[in-house]
Design a protein around this motif. Structure first.
Motif, short mmCIF file in Angstrom:
data_model
loop_
_atom_site.label_atom_id
_atom_site.label_comp_id
_atom_site.label_asym_id
_atom_site.label_seq_id
_atom_site.Cartn_x
_atom_site.Cartn_y
_atom_site.Cartn_z
N LEU A 1 49.63 28.46 88.76
CA LEU A 1 50.09 27.39 87.86
C LEU A 1 51.16 27.87 86.90
O LEU A 1 51.79 27.07 86.21
N ALA A 2 51.38 29.19 86.84
CA ALA A 2 52.32 29.74 85.86
C ALA A 2 53.73 29.15 86.02
O ALA A 2 54.45 28.97 85.04
N LYS A 3 54.09 28.81 87.24
CA LYS A 3 55.45 28.30 87.45
C LYS A 3 55.64 26.91 86.83
O LYS A 3 56.77 26.44 86.68
N GLN A 4 54.53 26.24 86.48
CA GLN A 4 54.62 24.95 85.81
C GLN A 4 54.49 25.08 84.30
O GLN A 4 54.56 24.08 83.57
N CYS A 5 54.25 26.28 83.80
CA CYS A 5 53.95 26.49 82.38
C CYS A 5 55.16 27.12 81.70
O CYS A 5 55.45 28.30 81.91
N PHE A 6 55.85 26.35 80.87
CA PHE A 6 57.06 26.83 80.21
C PHE A 6 56.82 27.24 78.76
O PHE A 6 57.64 27.92 78.17
N HIS A 7 55.71 26.80 78.18
CA HIS A 7 55.34 27.24 76.84
C HIS A 7 54.71 28.64 76.93
O HIS A 7 54.23 29.04 78.00
N PRO A 8 54.65 29.38 75.84
CA PRO A 8 54.07 30.73 75.90
C PRO A 8 52.58 30.69 76.25
O PRO A 8 51.82 29.92 75.66
N LEU A 9 52.19 31.50 77.19
CA LEU A 9 50.77 31.73 77.48
C LEU A 9 50.60 33.23 77.68
O LEU A 9 51.20 33.80 78.60
N ILE A 10 49.82 33.85 76.82
CA ILE A 10 49.56 35.28 76.93
C ILE A 10 48.12 35.46 77.38
O ILE A 10 47.19 35.03 76.69
N ILE A 11 47.95 36.04 78.56
CA ILE A 11 46.62 36.32 79.11
C ILE A 11 46.34 37.80 78.86
O ILE A 11 47.00 38.67 79.45
N VAL A 12 45.39 38.08 77.98
CA VAL A 12 45.00 39.46 77.70
C VAL A 12 43.69 39.71 78.44
O VAL A 12 42.65 39.12 78.11
N VAL A 13 43.73 40.57 79.45
CA VAL A 13 42.54 40.85 80.24
C VAL A 13 41.96 42.20 79.84
O VAL A 13 42.65 43.22 79.82
N LEU A 14 40.67 42.18 79.50
CA LEU A 14 39.93 43.40 79.16
C LEU A 14 39.31 43.92 80.46
O LEU A 14 38.30 43.39 80.94
N ASN A 15 39.93 44.91 81.03
CA ASN A 15 39.46 45.44 82.32
C ASN A 15 38.57 46.65 82.08
O ASN A 15 39.05 47.76 81.86
N ASN A 16 37.25 46.39 82.09
CA ASN A 16 36.29 47.49 81.96
C ASN A 16 35.54 47.73 83.27
O ASN A 16 34.44 48.24 83.28
N ASP A 17 36.18 47.30 84.37
CA ASP A 17 35.66 47.55 85.73
C ASP A 17 34.27 46.95 85.94
O ASP A 17 33.33 47.63 86.33
#
Length: 563
Positions: free
Chosen positions: A455-471
């Motif tokens: 869906l990112a290609k339809q999203c022109f406003h800022p969206l920051i996805i912060v992923v906490l990768n603790n496996d």
């Protein structure tokens, strides 16, 4: 309304889209499909004459539904979902469950095979009526389009169901729409004017809330703020300010991120301190606004509270898991405007709050950790940007360590608290809010909704996805499951050994992978300044957060101070 259509399916679908529009729908989310083609084409043609109607598409119906939920929450108005028949339909269920629990006005419009094709081996035909029975506020199973049933009849049937999108009992609704073939019309127009002649405009009169009576207060008073809308939060804060009432605010209350003398900073950690719990025993009255409290310590304190306990909500649903509160169904702004609370004395814990802040700063300084990342987001997030905490560990970290600031609107999926659909929900929030959104999410939650990165290609406003990768499932290090040593990894944590750099490349996202607090703050700040979607991956050892949190709680339990 237009009258020249080429087929009854076309006229039927057009009237349905027009009725959605009259009931306030300005966003329609569509998944591709054949049986739903009359609805999709009607929506596209309707948009040609109503440019304020926006159409959003996604190939994954589960993500599509959560996209609609995000748009619904960002814009605070109804959003419609359109799918084809068969297994496309139950993919809407998780988002409808969340919408039902939190009274969000989603409309599921599901195309279907006609009655004679169900139960006989026909392709893509399942029993769709009643499929969401326990998780919608109203449902309508239409017959296949038939010119013998007038447009006025169809509009009346739709109005009865769509009326449940408003008022104190609002929530999601389901309209099941069978179509017979041929699905498409011919080139020769037919005058459907007579068929539409008995259609009348929608009468807009949402049902009022029932009246309420004010009960006798028992002082001293403390407020607890659960999941609230911004107007509700403003009313609670104004009442607290008038009477100097302290507030224990949940991360989804729209007050937890507000710096204000009445809003107690870090309430979850405060209640870890033995001396604070003793002080709170002097409280004789709790007034809780809204429900679904994230903090286990606040919930435990409420469960053991010995005084008078009211819970105020505009909805009739019970929001008291312990079944101890006196529930008052009322508009929260109206309630706050009518109740009179004498000025309250302070709790006398200012010095302790200062000391708690020092302990927290020390615990989050080194090493760089998941709690530190959550803290940095609340210190750095731009004004007016929305914040969506993922469920499981992410929301608990924010609720625990967030620094109060400018009061950014914080939207949660805490109706059913699932880890599904969080990326799609965030996409909907960002698309519906020009200042954009930040999503703090766990690695398993992101894997669960990876398709929605499309869906990112339809999203022109800022969206920051912060992923906490603790496996894996880091939250389980804080739960009793951690004691199941021989089965912990295989049954609970589920380490996956995956990273998200290539996923960002696959979906064309900006990507960063900082390994320090300073590096994360810079990457996050840079991402907030530009449009589109940025994925910031933070890698941490599986049990680091649990060690930091347990150490912090241990240091706070017996804190003593001079007042």
């Amino acid at each position: 309304m237009e009258a020249p259509f080429t087929h009854i399916n076309e006229a039927w679908a057009h009237l349905l889209i027009d009725r959605l529009y009259q009931h306030g729908v300005r966003d329609i989310c569509l998944a591709p499909g054949s049986r739903s083609a009359p609805l999709a084409l009607a929506a596209a043609r309707y948009r040609d004459d109503h440019p304020e109607l926006r159409l959003h598409t996604h190939f994954d119906e589960r993500g599509l539904a959560f996209l609609g939920l995000g748009l619904c929450k960002a814009k605070r108005r109804p959003v419609a979902l359109i799918t084809t028949s068969g297994t496309a339909v139950p993919n809407l269920h998780p988002a409808l469950v969340e919408a039902f629990q939190t009274h969000q006005p989603l409309v599921a419009i599901t195309a279907d095979r006609p009655e004679e094709l169900v139960g006989c081996g026909a392709n893509q035909a399942i029993v769709q009526p009643g499929i969401f029975q326990h998780h919608v506020r109203a449902a309508l199973n239409l017959p296949a389009p038939d010119a013998a049933l007038t447009g006025g009849w169809l509009a009346q049937q739709l109005d009865k169901v769509l009326a449940r999108l408003q008022g104190p009992g609002r929530g999601p609704v389901h309209v099941n729409v069978p179509f017979r073939e041929p699905l498409y019309g011919t080139e020769a127009p037919v005058d459907f004017g007579p068929w539409l002649s008995d259609v009348v405009p929608v009468a807009s009169s949402p049902p009022p809330l029932p009246g309420f009576s004010l009960h006798r207060l028992r002082e001293p008073v403390i407020f607890v703020a659960g999941q609230l809308d911004t107007d509700e939060a403003a009313a609670v804060l104004a009442l607290a300010e008038r009477s100097s009432v302290p507030i224990l605010a949940d991360i989804g209350s729209q007050l937890r991120l507000t710096e204000h003398p009445c809003v107690l900073a870090h309430p979850d950690l405060l209640l870890a301190i033995t001396h604070v719990r003793r002080r709170f025993k002097a409280m004789h009255q709790v007034i809780q606004f809204g429900g679904r409290i994230t903090s286990k310590r606040i919930n435990q304190w409420l469960a053991g509270f010995q005084g008078q306990y009211w819970l105020v909500s505009p909805h009739e649903d019970s929001l008291d898991p312990e079944h101890r509160a006196t529930q008052i169904q009322a508009s929260i702004p109206e309630f706050c405007g009518q109740i009179q609370i004498p000025p309250q004395r302070g709790l006398g814990i200012d010095a302790l709050q200062s000391q708690l802040g020092e302990h927290l700063t020390l615990a989050l300084t080194y090493p760089f950790s998941e709690p530190a990342a959550a803290r940095i987001i609340t210190e750095t997030i731009p004004e007016d940007m929305l914040l969506l905490p993922g469920n499981s560990l992410s929301i608990r970290l924010l609720d625990m360590v967030a620094r109060p600031g400018r009061g950014n609107r914080c939207i949660t999926n805490r109706g059913a608290s699932g880890i599904d659909g969080l990326v799609a929900t965030a996409m909907g929030l960002a698309m519906g809010h020009p200042a954009g959104a930040t999503l703090l999410i766990g690695d398993l939650s992101l894997l669960h909704d990876l398709n929605s990165l499309a869906l990112a290609k339809q999203c022109f406003h800022p969206l920051i996805i912060v992923v906490l990768n603790n496996d894996g499932g880091g939250i389980f290090n804080l739960l009793p499951a951690a004691e199941q040593k021989s089965h912990f990894q295989t049954l609970f944590q589920l380490p996956h050994g995956l990273a998200f750099r290539n996923a960002a490349a696959l979906f064309g996202l900006a990507y960063a992978n900082p390994d320090s607090a300073a590096g994360f703050e810079k990457a996050y700040t840079d991402a907030c300044r530009k449009g589109g979607v940025t994925l910031i991956e933070l890698n941490f050892p599986p049990n680091q957060s649990s060690r930091i949190i347990k150490g912090l709680i241990g240091a706070l339990v017996d804190v003593r101070y001079e007042t």
